[in-house]
Design an enzyme around this catalytic site. Structure first.
Site, short mmCIF file in Angstrom:
data_model
loop_
_atom_site.label_atom_id
_atom_site.label_comp_id
_atom_site.label_asym_id
_atom_site.label_seq_id
_atom_site.Cartn_x
_atom_site.Cartn_y
_atom_site.Cartn_z
N ARG A 80 0.84 -1.20 0.00
CA ARG A 80 0.00 0.00 0.00
C ARG A 80 0.88 1.26 0.00
O ARG A 80 1.98 1.26 0.51
CB ARG A 80 -0.91 0.02 1.23
CG ARG A 80 -2.11 -0.92 1.13
CD ARG A 80 -3.00 -0.84 2.35
NE ARG A 80 -2.32 -1.29 3.54
CZ ARG A 80 -1.75 -0.53 4.45
NH1 ARG A 80 -1.80 0.78 4.34
NH2 ARG A 80 -1.14 -1.07 5.48
N TYR A 208 -1.69 -3.50 -6.81
CA TYR A 208 -1.40 -4.32 -5.64
C TYR A 208 -2.40 -4.17 -4.50
O TYR A 208 -2.72 -3.06 -4.08
CB TYR A 208 -0.02 -3.98 -5.09
CG TYR A 208 0.50 -5.06 -4.18
CD1 TYR A 208 1.14 -6.17 -4.70
CD2 TYR A 208 0.28 -5.01 -2.82
CE1 TYR A 208 1.58 -7.20 -3.88
CE2 TYR A 208 0.71 -6.03 -1.98
CZ TYR A 208 1.36 -7.12 -2.53
OH TYR A 208 1.78 -8.14 -1.71
N LYS A 217 -9.69 -2.34 1.63
CA LYS A 217 -9.43 -1.21 2.53
C LYS A 217 -10.18 0.05 2.07
O LYS A 217 -10.69 0.81 2.88
CB LYS A 217 -7.93 -0.95 2.64
CG LYS A 217 -7.15 -2.13 3.25
CD LYS A 217 -7.75 -2.54 4.54
CE LYS A 217 -7.02 -3.53 5.42
NZ LYS A 217 -5.89 -4.27 5.05
N HIS A 237 -10.54 -2.33 11.42
CA HIS A 237 -9.46 -3.20 10.92
C HIS A 237 -9.24 -4.30 11.96
O HIS A 237 -8.25 -4.31 12.69
CB HIS A 237 -8.18 -2.34 10.75
CG HIS A 237 -7.07 -3.02 10.02
ND1 HIS A 237 -5.75 -2.64 10.16
CD2 HIS A 237 -7.05 -4.04 9.12
CE1 HIS A 237 -4.98 -3.39 9.38
NE2 HIS A 237 -5.75 -4.26 8.75
N SER A 259 -1.32 -3.58 10.28
CA SER A 259 -0.98 -4.48 9.19
C SER A 259 0.27 -5.30 9.53
O SER A 259 1.25 -4.76 10.06
CB SER A 259 -0.73 -3.67 7.92
OG SER A 259 -1.87 -2.92 7.61
N CYS A 261 0.68 -7.51 11.81
CA CYS A 261 0.93 -7.63 13.24
C CYS A 261 0.13 -8.77 13.88
O CYS A 261 -0.11 -8.76 15.09
CB CYS A 261 0.65 -6.31 13.95
SG CYS A 261 1.85 -5.05 13.52
N ASP A 286 -9.42 -9.75 8.89
CA ASP A 286 -8.85 -8.42 8.59
C ASP A 286 -9.80 -7.27 8.88
O ASP A 286 -9.36 -6.21 9.30
CB ASP A 286 -8.40 -8.37 7.13
CG ASP A 286 -7.43 -7.23 6.84
OD1 ASP A 286 -6.45 -7.07 7.60
OD2 ASP A 286 -7.64 -6.49 5.86
N ARG A 375 1.96 -12.29 -0.48
CA ARG A 375 0.60 -12.57 0.00
C ARG A 375 0.03 -13.83 -0.62
O ARG A 375 0.41 -14.23 -1.72
CB ARG A 375 -0.31 -11.39 -0.36
CG ARG A 375 0.06 -10.07 0.31
CD ARG A 375 -0.70 -9.87 1.60
NE ARG A 375 -0.13 -8.80 2.42
CZ ARG A 375 -0.66 -8.40 3.57
NH1 ARG A 375 -1.76 -8.96 4.04
NH2 ARG A 375 -0.09 -7.44 4.27
P1 GTP Z 1 -2.36 -7.81 7.42
O1 GTP Z 1 -2.90 -8.84 6.48
O2 GTP Z 1 -1.27 -6.99 6.81
O3 GTP Z 1 -3.42 -6.96 8.01
O4 GTP Z 1 -1.55 -8.63 8.58
P2 GTP Z 1 -2.06 -9.45 9.86
O5 GTP Z 1 -2.33 -8.51 10.99
O6 GTP Z 1 -3.12 -10.40 9.50
O7 GTP Z 1 -0.72 -10.26 10.30
P3 GTP Z 1 -0.35 -11.81 10.12
O8 GTP Z 1 -1.16 -12.71 11.02
O9 GTP Z 1 -0.33 -12.16 8.69
O10 GTP Z 1 1.13 -11.80 10.70
C1 GTP Z 1 2.14 -10.96 10.17
C2 GTP Z 1 3.51 -11.49 10.55
O11 GTP Z 1 3.62 -11.56 11.98
C3 GTP Z 1 3.74 -12.90 10.03
O12 GTP Z 1 5.07 -13.00 9.59
C4 GTP Z 1 3.51 -13.77 11.24
O13 GTP Z 1 4.24 -14.98 11.19
C5 GTP Z 1 3.95 -12.88 12.40
N1 GTP Z 1 3.18 -13.16 13.65
C6 GTP Z 1 1.84 -13.35 13.76
N2 GTP Z 1 1.48 -13.63 15.04
C7 GTP Z 1 2.62 -13.57 15.77
C8 GTP Z 1 2.89 -13.76 17.18
O14 GTP Z 1 2.02 -14.02 17.99
N3 GTP Z 1 4.21 -13.61 17.56
C9 GTP Z 1 5.20 -13.33 16.65
N4 GTP Z 1 6.43 -13.20 17.12
N5 GTP Z 1 4.97 -13.15 15.33
C10 GTP Z 1 3.70 -13.28 14.89
C1 SPV Z 2 -2.98 -4.54 5.24
O1 SPV Z 2 -2.01 -3.91 4.81
O2 SPV Z 2 -3.50 -4.27 6.34
C2 SPV Z 2 -3.51 -5.68 4.47
C3 SPV Z 2 -3.04 -5.86 3.10
O3 SPV Z 2 -4.36 -6.40 4.96
S1 SPV Z 2 -3.80 -4.77 1.98
O4 SPV Z 2 -4.90 -5.47 1.33
O5 SPV Z 2 -2.78 -4.40 1.00
O6 SPV Z 2 -4.31 -3.62 2.68
MN MN Z 3 -4.92 -5.69 7.09
#
Ligand code: GTP
Ligand code: SPV
Ligand code: MN
Length: 590
Positions: A80, A208, A217, A237, A259, A261, A286, A375
């Site tokens: 983004r 993207y 979003k 979110h 994002s 996290c 999400d 992704r």
């Molecule tokens: P968006 O799709 O961008 O909104 O991301 P999200 O909030 O869904 O995050 P996601 O669960 O995909 O995790 C993002 C990164 O953080 C990945 O590389 C995970 O492996 C890592 N991660 C997720 N949960 C944890 C956790 O509890 N501890 C740690 N250390 N890393 C984590």
């Molecule tokens: C984020 O960045 O919080 C995502 C990926 O979930 S996107 O669809 O690019 O916003």
């Molecule tokens: Mn997101």
């Protein structure tokens, strides 16, 4: 729905308002052809076959990853672009200090010139879509026009798209207009514009994720947050997860983390073997639309139908379900390849990359093999833990709301807000280290209130007031928590194992909500004592838990000062209730 095969009305005849808009866009953009998306399986297969023929999609190892494909985006188009994302309201004050703003007339004129003739030689796709279950009164519809077939195949997975959505639009009489073109994919000619007062989005120059899949979003957060304020609900979110306890009770949590996290991972959590009897169900990973119910509770639907998730870090130990889910019928973007065309990414823990995400021979000196924001796109139905209530028209009732960020220090593992108003301050105070999900320097701490800094379609001061107003209508308001899975020790290692072990923290929250768990009072809220958390079978270094549950008064005095400075940017529009809560915490810190 009255559309038996023999009486199928052609799509352009279903809704005059959509057809008129498509005609005007066609005139402006001059495409070679127009394709209205029906939303059938056959159509998705044909589009995919076309992309394969054109070499835009690459097949993956069909024995190991059946139905999976790889898409490589332009290296300058991988995340983004917050610096090019605008909220175009008549008054700049309405967009607030949290948004880039442009005058709507100036923005429309600028975009018109970019869109003029931009689809020559290309096909214009019309994607009617519904955010939320098609039969839900809480769902909202839109139409995306795009010249990117990659965007189309993503939207077909991420939303309920096609004929049924267009039929609903014809009944609703209103829809969000999202116009998208990849243009020249030139970062210098790239803008993501939002016109909340006109329920319109115009996006140019990126193909993207959140820049281009306009249902996500742009619509479900930026435009929907504006609609939600007018209509008395919240567009957030947040993931939505159901937890069935060993007692057999199911409770739902909605959690906002910035994002990359941990939302997808928490939504698909796998309980550790040492916590028997728990089951976890994903409603959404999400975005959550939260509505006050007639029963005084807050109810949540997931507006999406698929997952657009971060690939790196996914492996059988961190998340078996996610790992299994993306082994078939999944579209990968910007992963690396093994010698036998299997997708590969950092943190996979098996296999070896030979080709990097840009299609070059892998050379570690050039950085990671997969892009850190690589992704997967996959239907929510492919998730083994998909909740049987995920498609309920009225949503699921929320027991607790959770905010969190990625912070190496200061924020403890978990704390509980004193009440709703304090919880709104806790949400407004979220800070987190930036990630690869956005263009820019990763690892920089910034304020990200409610994990909505990139996504709130209006002035945060008004948004926090709206949160306070919604809370005032709830007689059975969820309790509000803050978590941080990302605290580090002096050597930079994570103090908390995270992933499945996070259930220990969620279990404490649910016990608190049921009035069964203890806590100790601190200046910033209630924290579990070491004995309040179930740590059976958890292997932590000595002293780690005490460190995770510590509130350092000196660090927190600085933190409250930073929060005060940040909130001050919102001037007289800032709700006084937030400052009052801040003063209460400051007084308790002494
Ligand atoms: P968006 O799709 O961008 O909104 O991301 P999200 O909030 O869904 O995050 P996601 O669960 O995909 O995790 C993002 C990164 O953080 C990945 O590389 C995970 O492996 C890592 N991660 C997720 N949960 C944890 C956790 O509890 N501890 C740690 N250390 N890393 C984590
Ligand atoms: C984020 O960045 O919080 C995502 C990926 O979930 S996107 O669809 O690019 O916003
Ligand atoms: Mn997101």
């Amino acid at each position: 729905m009255a559309t038996a095969a023999h009486t199928m009305t052609p799509l352009p005849e279903l809704c005059g308002a959509v057809t008129a808009w498509v005609s005007s866009v066609r005139e402006l953009t001059q495409p070679a052809a127009v394709h209205w998306c029906e939303g059938t399986e056959a159509e998705a297969r044909e589009l995919t076959a076309g992309l394969l023929r054109a070499g835009e999609l690459l097949p993956l190892n069909a024995a190991k990853f059946p139905g999976c494909h790889l898409y490589r985006s332009k290296p300058s188009d991988v995340a983004r672009v917050e610096h090019l994302t605008y909220i175009c309201t008549r008054s700049q004050e309405d967009a607030g200090p949290n948004n880039h703003w442009m005058d709507p007339q100036a923005a429309r004129a600028k975009m018109r010139e970019l869109f003029r003739g931009c689809m020559r030689g290309r096909t214009l796709y019309v994607i009617p879509y519904c955010m939320g279950p098609l039969g839900s009164p809480l769902a909202r519809c839109g139409v995306e026009i795009t010249d990117s077939p990659y965007v189309v195949i993503n939207m077909l997975v991420m939303t309920r798209a096609g004929r049924a959505a267009l039929e609903r639009i014809a009944r609703d009489g209103s829809f969000v207009r999202g116009l998208h073109s990849i243009g020249e994919l030139d970062p210098e000619r790239r803008f993501i514009m939002h016109f909340p007062e006109e329920l319109a989005i115009e996006s140019y120059g990126s193909g993207y994720g959140g820049n281009a899949l306009l249902g996500k979003k742009c619509h479900a957060l930026r435009i929907a947050s504006w609609q939600a304020r007018e209509e008395g609900w919240l567009a957030e979110h947040m993931l939505i997860v159901g937890l069935e306890s060993p007692r057999g009770e199911t409770h739902y949590l909605a959690c906002a983390f910035p994002s990359a996290c941990g939302k997808t991972n928490l939504a698909m959590l796998i309980p550790p073997a040492s916590l028997p009897g728990w089951r976890v169900f994903t409603v959404g990973d999400d975005i959550a639309w939260l509505h006050p119910g007639a029963d005084g509770r807050l109810w949540a639907i997931n507006p999406e139908a698929g997952l657009f998730g971060v690939v790196p870090g996914t492996n059988p130990e961190t998340n078996r379900n996610a790992y299994d889910m993306i082994r078939r019928d999944t579209l990968f973007t910007n992963v690396a390849l093994t010698a036998d065309s299997q997708p590969w990414w950092e943190g996979l823990k098996s296999g070896k990359p030979v080709t990097d995400w840009q299609g070059r021979p892998y050379d570690p000196a050039r950085g990671p093999a997969a892009h850190p924001n690589a992704r997967f796109t996959v239907s929510a139905k492919r998730n083994p833990g998909y909740s049987p209530h995920a498609e309920d028209a009225r949503g699921v009732p929320i027991t607790a709301l959770v905010f969190g960020g990625r912070r190496r220090e200061v924020a403890p593992l978990v704390y509980e807000a004193r009440d709703w108003a304090h919880g709104v301050l806790v949400g407004a105070s979220v800070a987190s280290e930036t990630t690869a999900a956005m263009v820019g320097q990763p690892g920089v701490l910034r304020r990200d209130p409610m994990a909505m800094q990139p996504f709130c379609g209006y002035n945060f001061a008004d948004y926090w007031q709206h949160w306070l107003n919604v809370g005032a209508t709830l007689t059975r308001a969820p309790r509000i928590y803050h978590v941080n899975w990302f605290r580090r020790d002096a050597e930079g290692r994570f103090l908390w194992p995270g992933y499945g072990e996070n259930l220990r923290v969620l279990a404490w929250m649910l016990e608190r909500c049921a009035g069964r768990a203890g806590a100790s009072e601190s200046a910033i809220g209630q924290l579990p004592r070491v004995e309040d958390l179930n740590v059976a079978g958890l292997d932590l270094k000595p002293g780690a838990l005490a460190a995770l549950l510590a509130v350092d008064p000196a660090l927190w005095r600085q933190e409250l000062a930073d929060i005060r400075e940040y909130l001050g940017r919102y001037g007289s529009r800032l709700p006084a209730a937030l400052l009052k809560e801040l003063e209460t915490s400051a007084r308790r810190l002494g």
